[in-house]
Every structure is written in structure tokens, then in C-alpha cells.
Scaffold this motif. Sequence first.
Motif, PDB file in Angstrom:
ATOM      1  N   PRO A  62       2.552 -16.546 -10.256  1.00  0.00           N
ATOM      2  CA  PRO A  62       2.577 -16.825  -8.809  1.00  0.00           C
ATOM      3  C   PRO A  62       3.709 -16.073  -8.124  1.00  0.00           C
ATOM      4  O   PRO A  62       4.775 -15.865  -8.706  1.00  0.00           O
ATOM      5  CB  PRO A  62       2.795 -18.336  -8.746  1.00  0.00           C
ATOM      6  CG  PRO A  62       3.519 -18.656 -10.019  1.00  0.00           C
ATOM      7  CD  PRO A  62       2.994 -17.700 -11.062  1.00  0.00           C
ATOM      8  N   LEU A  64       6.271 -16.229  -5.023  1.00  0.00           N
ATOM      9  CA  LEU A  64       6.883 -17.180  -4.103  1.00  0.00           C
ATOM     10  C   LEU A  64       7.714 -16.440  -3.073  1.00  0.00           C
ATOM     11  O   LEU A  64       8.316 -15.399  -3.365  1.00  0.00           O
ATOM     12  CB  LEU A  64       7.766 -18.177  -4.855  1.00  0.00           C
ATOM     13  CG  LEU A  64       7.109 -18.966  -5.995  1.00  0.00           C
ATOM     14  CD1 LEU A  64       8.125 -19.903  -6.640  1.00  0.00           C
ATOM     15  CD2 LEU A  64       5.900 -19.732  -5.511  1.00  0.00           C
ATOM     16  N   LYS A  70       4.094 -20.412  -1.908  1.00  0.00           N
ATOM     17  CA  LYS A  70       3.293 -19.478  -2.686  1.00  0.00           C
ATOM     18  C   LYS A  70       2.532 -18.557  -1.741  1.00  0.00           C
ATOM     19  O   LYS A  70       1.783 -19.015  -0.880  1.00  0.00           O
ATOM     20  CB  LYS A  70       2.324 -20.239  -3.594  1.00  0.00           C
ATOM     21  CG  LYS A  70       1.497 -19.327  -4.490  1.00  0.00           C
ATOM     22  CD  LYS A  70       0.593 -20.134  -5.418  1.00  0.00           C
ATOM     23  CE  LYS A  70      -0.247 -19.201  -6.285  1.00  0.00           C
ATOM     24  NZ  LYS A  70      -1.135 -19.948  -7.203  1.00  0.00           N
ATOM     25  N   GLU A  73      -0.414 -13.786  -5.917  1.00  0.00           N
ATOM     26  CA  GLU A  73      -0.358 -13.737  -7.367  1.00  0.00           C
ATOM     27  C   GLU A  73      -0.301 -12.286  -7.830  1.00  0.00           C
ATOM     28  O   GLU A  73      -0.815 -11.393  -7.143  1.00  0.00           O
ATOM     29  CB  GLU A  73      -1.577 -14.428  -8.007  1.00  0.00           C
ATOM     30  CG  GLU A  73      -1.635 -15.926  -7.780  1.00  0.00           C
ATOM     31  CD  GLU A  73      -2.864 -16.560  -8.421  1.00  0.00           C
ATOM     32  OE1 GLU A  73      -3.782 -15.780  -8.807  1.00  0.00           O
ATOM     33  OE2 GLU A  73      -2.917 -17.789  -8.533  1.00  0.00           O
ATOM     34  N   PHE A 181       7.796 -16.473 -13.056  1.00  0.00           N
ATOM     35  CA  PHE A 181       7.167 -16.342 -11.752  1.00  0.00           C
ATOM     36  C   PHE A 181       7.809 -15.164 -11.033  1.00  0.00           C
ATOM     37  O   PHE A 181       8.771 -14.558 -11.519  1.00  0.00           O
ATOM     38  CB  PHE A 181       7.285 -17.640 -10.930  1.00  0.00           C
ATOM     39  CG  PHE A 181       8.707 -18.075 -10.680  1.00  0.00           C
ATOM     40  CD1 PHE A 181       9.368 -17.699  -9.517  1.00  0.00           C
ATOM     41  CD2 PHE A 181       9.379 -18.864 -11.597  1.00  0.00           C
ATOM     42  CE1 PHE A 181      10.674 -18.093  -9.287  1.00  0.00           C
ATOM     43  CE2 PHE A 181      10.682 -19.266 -11.370  1.00  0.00           C
ATOM     44  CZ  PHE A 181      11.332 -18.882 -10.213  1.00  0.00           C
ATOM     45  N   TRP A 206      12.669 -22.795  -5.508  1.00  0.00           N
ATOM     46  CA  TRP A 206      11.728 -22.184  -6.459  1.00  0.00           C
ATOM     47  C   TRP A 206      11.449 -23.066  -7.666  1.00  0.00           C
ATOM     48  O   TRP A 206      10.706 -22.682  -8.561  1.00  0.00           O
ATOM     49  CB  TRP A 206      12.276 -20.839  -6.939  1.00  0.00           C
ATOM     50  CG  TRP A 206      12.409 -19.827  -5.849  1.00  0.00           C
ATOM     51  CD1 TRP A 206      11.674 -19.750  -4.701  1.00  0.00           C
ATOM     52  CD2 TRP A 206      13.369 -18.769  -5.774  1.00  0.00           C
ATOM     53  NE1 TRP A 206      12.096 -18.709  -3.925  1.00  0.00           N
ATOM     54  CE2 TRP A 206      13.141 -18.080  -4.553  1.00  0.00           C
ATOM     55  CE3 TRP A 206      14.386 -18.329  -6.597  1.00  0.00           C
ATOM     56  CZ2 TRP A 206      13.882 -16.988  -4.157  1.00  0.00           C
ATOM     57  CZ3 TRP A 206      15.145 -17.229  -6.217  1.00  0.00           C
ATOM     58  CH2 TRP A 206      14.892 -16.568  -5.000  1.00  0.00           C
TER      59      TRP A 206
END
Length: 316
Positions: A62, A64, A70, A73, A181, A206
Amino acid sequence: MPGAAVASPLLLSLSSSSSPFLSSSSTSFLPPTSSAAPHSAGRTKAAVSVLRALRAEAATLPVLSFTGDKVGEVTLDLKSAPPSTARAVVHRAIITDRQNARRGTASTLTRGEVSGGGRKPYQQKKTGKARRGSQRTPLRPGGGVVFGPKPRDWSIKINRKEKRLAISTALASAAVAEDAFVVEEFDEAFASGPKTKDFVAALQRWGLDPKQKAMFFATEFDDNVRLSGRNIGSLKMLTPRTLNLYDILDARKLFFTPAAVDYLNSRYGTSASDDYDTDDEDDAVEELLEQEVEEEGTTAEAAQDATEESEADGSS
């Protein structure tokens, strides 16, 4: 060995059932070999099978924003060792890194190197005591050391392909285990100046605990971002030049920038080479860096020698 003692708890995190790369119950990806083939041919086929067994399993990470939302991706597609050898490859690489970090400067004095002890303490006979030839015997306080450490070179060699495979395997394992991530570039958030408090608040948004170890990997860091994060003792901020296996395994969470993901895919992913051959350009860059370090050391030594000679000439 100190390296083994440090690496053992780190490797335990890679043996979790959520990681398909290092699970002991996973089946081997090596194709069966024929038992009727000669021994030498079997070894050749096994070597080829290991290279063909290297695989890449894409993991979706993902993305962020700086506020913790979010926004998308990305795919991290890295090569990984087969489950039957992944743990051994990573273990060998971490032991090599830790052992090569040892300076090897520990030194003790033997009985022949300790000062004093030239005179015999007392006569050989007629004292009722055990004969003694020196006060600097290892049996006496202040004496020499028996079989003590001496300066030595602890470094061991590891193939460049194997080390690169260990790093990509560790990163892929963390990505599949959902311990990684991606965050968008946030240099503008620290345009006014460095502030560690804002960086800690961003980590919490996060989902990271500032008290837990984390690794932040980016191709380059803005000065304000680097100054804001360097005071966080649990955070390691790495670039392609400082990326190492120990910090990857030691971190509970990994987060990257989009540019860092592109770098990892190009360096350790399937696009790097289909047959797992090293990239000639990358190897040339690494060799040049090593040569530059050696040349800098040689130049510094030559300058120091020239300075000492000039001082000696001036004093004479």
C-alpha cells in the motif's frame, strides 16, 4: 562467534509461517534429478536447477500519504531463493557481514612481551618452594597471557550473487509478510526546517510505534528529512549505498519511497536478469567504488609520508 549470536534471533523472524520463502514445511522447488546419471553430471544438473529455482513472487504494497491515508498500491517483484535454501543463504550472508565488521585489533602480551621478569626471583633449590624462573609467568598476577587474542583478520568471503540474493530474499519475505509499505515523498512537509516531533507524529499516523525498530529506505534524503529522523534511535534511514542485510532483518517494519521501490525492482527484481547474472554496470560501479577507497587510502599514506620527510629535512 559473536556474529552467530546476533544473527540467530534475527533469523527467527524470517521463519514465520506467513513467509512462503523461509517456511520449513514448504516443498522444494528443485526438480527431481535422475539417479542413473553419473555423479559429475548430477552435480552439474543440481547447480543448474538451483539457478532455475530462483523465483520472484510479486507483493502488493500500500502507498500512504504523509497524513496516513491510503492513496494507491505498488508492486514489489523481487527474486527470492527457494524455500529449501533461503534460510541458509540469509544466515550465511548475515554471518559474513557481522564477522567482516570485526576489527580484529584485540591483543594481549605473552610472558615474553610483558615488561620485567628478567631476574630469577629466588634460587633454584634449598627453598622448599616450587622452582620459578620469572615473576612474569602466566601463573602470577601481572604475568603474561596464555593463548590470548592477537591481531588477526576475521574477514570471510561471500559471492556477490549470493549476498545480493540474501538481501532480495529478506526484502521479499518482509513484503509477503505484510511488514512493508510505501510512503509518498514528503520533503515539502519539512521545507520550513527539520523537526523530529513531526517525523514521530508521521510514523504514528503510518501505524508505526516509534519505540519499535523500523527501516526507511529511499534513493536519497532531503537534508531536513534526514535531520528530522536521525534523532530517532529506533529508525534506520538507508540509501542504496548503505543498504545492508542486518538492518533489514533487525527492523520490525520496512517502508520505502516510490523511487526506492523502482530501484529495488530494477536491482533485485526479475527485470534485472532472467538467468540471475550480475549486472555488469552495477558490478563495475561497485568495483570503481572499491578502487576509489583504496586510492584515497594510498594517497593519504603518501601525503603523510611526504609530510614526515619534509619535517625530517627541516629539522636536520
